[in-house]
Design a protein around this motif. Structure first.
Motif, PDB file in Angstrom:
ATOM      1  N   ASP B  74      36.006  22.088  43.841  1.00 17.99           N
ATOM      2  CA  ASP B  74      37.146  21.267  44.225  1.00 17.99           C
ATOM      3  C   ASP B  74      38.403  22.099  44.456  1.00 17.99           C
ATOM      4  OD1 ASP B  74      37.409  22.070  41.663  1.00 17.99           O
ATOM      5  OD2 ASP B  74      37.930  20.108  40.827  1.00 17.99           O
ATOM      6  N   ALA B  75      38.199  23.321  44.938  1.00 19.65           N
ATOM      7  CA  ALA B  75      39.346  24.196  45.232  1.00 19.65           C
ATOM      8  C   ALA B  75      38.967  25.092  46.395  1.00 19.65           C
ATOM      9  CB  ALA B  75      39.717  25.034  44.014  1.00 19.65           C
ATOM     10  N   ALA B  76      39.969  25.579  47.100  1.00 18.96           N
ATOM     11  CA  ALA B  76      39.717  26.394  48.286  1.00 18.96           C
ATOM     12  C   ALA B  76      39.359  27.828  47.904  1.00 18.96           C
ATOM     13  CB  ALA B  76      40.962  26.409  49.169  1.00 18.96           C
ATOM     14  N   GLY B  77      38.672  28.490  48.800  1.00 20.61           N
ATOM     15  CA  GLY B  77      38.398  29.912  48.626  1.00 20.61           C
ATOM     16  C   GLY B  77      37.000  30.201  48.125  1.00 20.61           C
ATOM     17  N   ASP B  78      36.713  31.502  48.097  1.00 24.98           N
ATOM     18  CA  ASP B  78      35.396  31.962  47.673  1.00 24.98           C
ATOM     19  C   ASP B  78      35.603  33.056  46.619  1.00 24.98           C
ATOM     20  OD1 ASP B  78      32.609  32.109  47.716  1.00 24.98           O
ATOM     21  OD2 ASP B  78      32.609  33.739  49.183  1.00 24.98           O
ATOM     22  N   PHE B  79      34.656  33.179  45.700  1.00 25.98           N
ATOM     23  CA  PHE B  79      34.774  34.214  44.677  1.00 25.98           C
ATOM     24  C   PHE B  79      33.411  34.823  44.405  1.00 25.98           C
ATOM     25  CE2 PHE B  79      32.857  32.554  40.776  1.00 25.98           C
ATOM     26  CZ  PHE B  79      32.635  31.228  41.142  1.00 25.98           C
ATOM     27  N   SER B  80      33.429  35.961  43.721  1.00 28.09           N
ATOM     28  CA  SER B  80      32.185  36.646  43.377  1.00 28.09           C
ATOM     29  C   SER B  80      32.395  37.408  42.081  1.00 28.09           C
ATOM     30  CB  SER B  80      31.785  37.600  44.501  1.00 28.09           C
ATOM     31  OG  SER B  80      30.572  38.275  44.195  1.00 28.09           O
ATOM     32  N   VAL B  81      31.356  37.472  41.278  1.00 25.17           N
ATOM     33  CA  VAL B  81      31.418  38.155  39.979  1.00 25.17           C
ATOM     34  C   VAL B  81      30.189  39.037  39.835  1.00 25.17           C
ATOM     35  CG1 VAL B  81      31.655  37.872  37.491  1.00 25.17           C
ATOM     36  CG2 VAL B  81      32.400  36.044  39.014  1.00 25.17           C
ATOM     37  N   SER B  82      30.395  40.212  39.294  1.00 21.93           N
ATOM     38  CA  SER B  82      29.276  41.102  38.991  1.00 21.93           C
ATOM     39  C   SER B  82      29.610  41.838  37.710  1.00 21.93           C
ATOM     40  CB  SER B  82      29.083  42.101  40.134  1.00 21.93           C
ATOM     41  OG  SER B  82      28.098  43.069  39.802  1.00 21.93           O
ATOM     42  N   SER B  83      28.587  42.158  36.922  1.00 19.62           N
ATOM     43  CA  SER B  83      28.854  42.931  35.713  1.00 19.62           C
ATOM     44  C   SER B  83      27.753  43.940  35.486  1.00 19.62           C
ATOM     45  CB  SER B  83      29.018  42.015  34.498  1.00 19.62           C
ATOM     46  OG  SER B  83      27.820  41.359  34.211  1.00 19.62           O
ATOM     47  N   SER B  84      28.123  45.002  34.830  1.00 19.35           N
ATOM     48  CA  SER B  84      27.172  46.046  34.458  1.00 19.35           C
ATOM     49  C   SER B  84      27.676  46.632  33.155  1.00 19.35           C
ATOM     50  CB  SER B  84      27.109  47.118  35.541  1.00 19.35           C
ATOM     51  OG  SER B  84      26.178  48.125  35.208  1.00 19.35           O
ATOM     52  N   ALA B  85      26.784  46.681  32.182  1.00 20.81           N
ATOM     53  CA  ALA B  85      27.180  47.119  30.843  1.00 20.81           C
ATOM     54  C   ALA B  85      28.382  46.281  30.393  1.00 20.81           C
ATOM     55  CB  ALA B  85      27.473  48.606  30.826  1.00 20.81           C
TER      56      ALA B  85
END
Lengths: 90, 196
Positions: B74-85
């Motif tokens: 319900d909000a504009a935009g795009d996001f991405s998450v990545s993790s290592s250790a």
């Protein structure tokens, strides 16, 4: 005469490669009913574990089949089925 | 595009902003460190997106696309998450799409097994071009960032120009021991990673 591989043999191979990929995962914490992510693996860890397992078992499993798996037991089942099928045709 | 690099061990867990479904998902992790890092990532994503969207972090709703890519509901935009250790990389763009990936450098990586068994049977020269590990990891994080940006799996190694001419990927300077990349269809100026 070649001794037939069992599912437990495949589980042992997968477990060894999971523990090698995840330095701080202890054998007691290896639960094959969990997904690799739940065990702490990221995408590269998963690809490396699957690649090393396939190489050791001398089998090839299409990526399309691997992408459907939800836990380690399903991976072991898939690898075991392919190992059995490969041994029948060779 | 906003890009943040975060030490997950330094995140104060905010169980008041994390959704009940996220709390129950955290329980599935076998190790406490993975459980804690998962909750730290959820706290982080909600806090950072809440800041840029000027929203209450707890009010943000997410949904997963066909290949599991999370989207703001319900909000504009795009996001991405990545993790290592213990580190996470987060990116947000108000328009277009974005994908990020981070990997900790590792001493032992079976590149030959990965390329040969998982991705097919490349020529030996193809394997050689990925040595040492850093070159392989640079290609890997760019591939993963592109795949996350599109929300679809891509063949590896891949050329973003061939796969999607509007997408570009960039290696991010994260400092030792991490390698990261961002892929987006938004024009990037100076790519600055904020430490949070």
């Amino acid at each position: 005469m070649e001794i037939a591989m069992t599912r437990d043999d495949v589980l042992e191979v997968v477990q060894r490669h999971v523990l090698a990929a995840l330095d701080d995962l202890s054998p007691e914490n290896f639960d094959p009913s969990k997904s690799m992510k739940d065990l702490g693996a990221n995408s590269l860890d998963i690809v490396e574990v699957v690649s090393r397992s396939m190489r050791e078992l001398r089998i090839k499993v299409p990526r399309s089949e691997l992408s459907k798996l939800t836990n380690v037991n399903e991976l072991v089942d898939l690898l075991y089925e392919n190992a059995v099928a490969t041994s029948r045709t060779s | 595009v906003n890009i943040w690099l975060v030490d997950l061990d330094s995140v104060d867990l905010r169980l008041d902003v994390v959704a009940p479904t996220e709390l129950s998902q955290a329980v599935s992790y076998r190790r406490k460190v993975d459980h804690d890092h998962f909750l730290a990532r959820r706290t982080l994503v909600r806090t950072l997106l809440g800041q840029v969207l000027d929203r209450d972090p707890a009010s943000l709703c997410f949904t997963n696309g066909t290949n599991g890519k999370p989207h703001l509901l319900d909000a504009a935009g795009d996001f991405s998450v990545s993790s290592s250790a213990a580190h996470a990389l987060v990116a947000y763009t108000p328009q277009g799409c974005v994908g990020v990936d981070i990997e900790r450098r590792r001493d032992h990586l079976d590149i030959a097994a990965i390329l040969t068994e998982y991705f097919g049977e490349p020529a030996v020269s193809d394997i050689d071009q990925f040595e040492p590990n850093d070159e392989f990891l640079r290609r890997w994080v760019q591939h993963e960032a592109l795949a996350k940006a599109t929300g679809a799996g891509l063949p590896f190694p891949c050329s973003e120009r061939i796969q999607n001419p509007s997408l570009t990927s960039h290696i991010l300077d994260l400092g030792v021991p991490y390698i990261g990349a961002i892929a987006t269809d938004t024009i990037l100026g100076n790519v600055a990673v904020q430490r949070w």
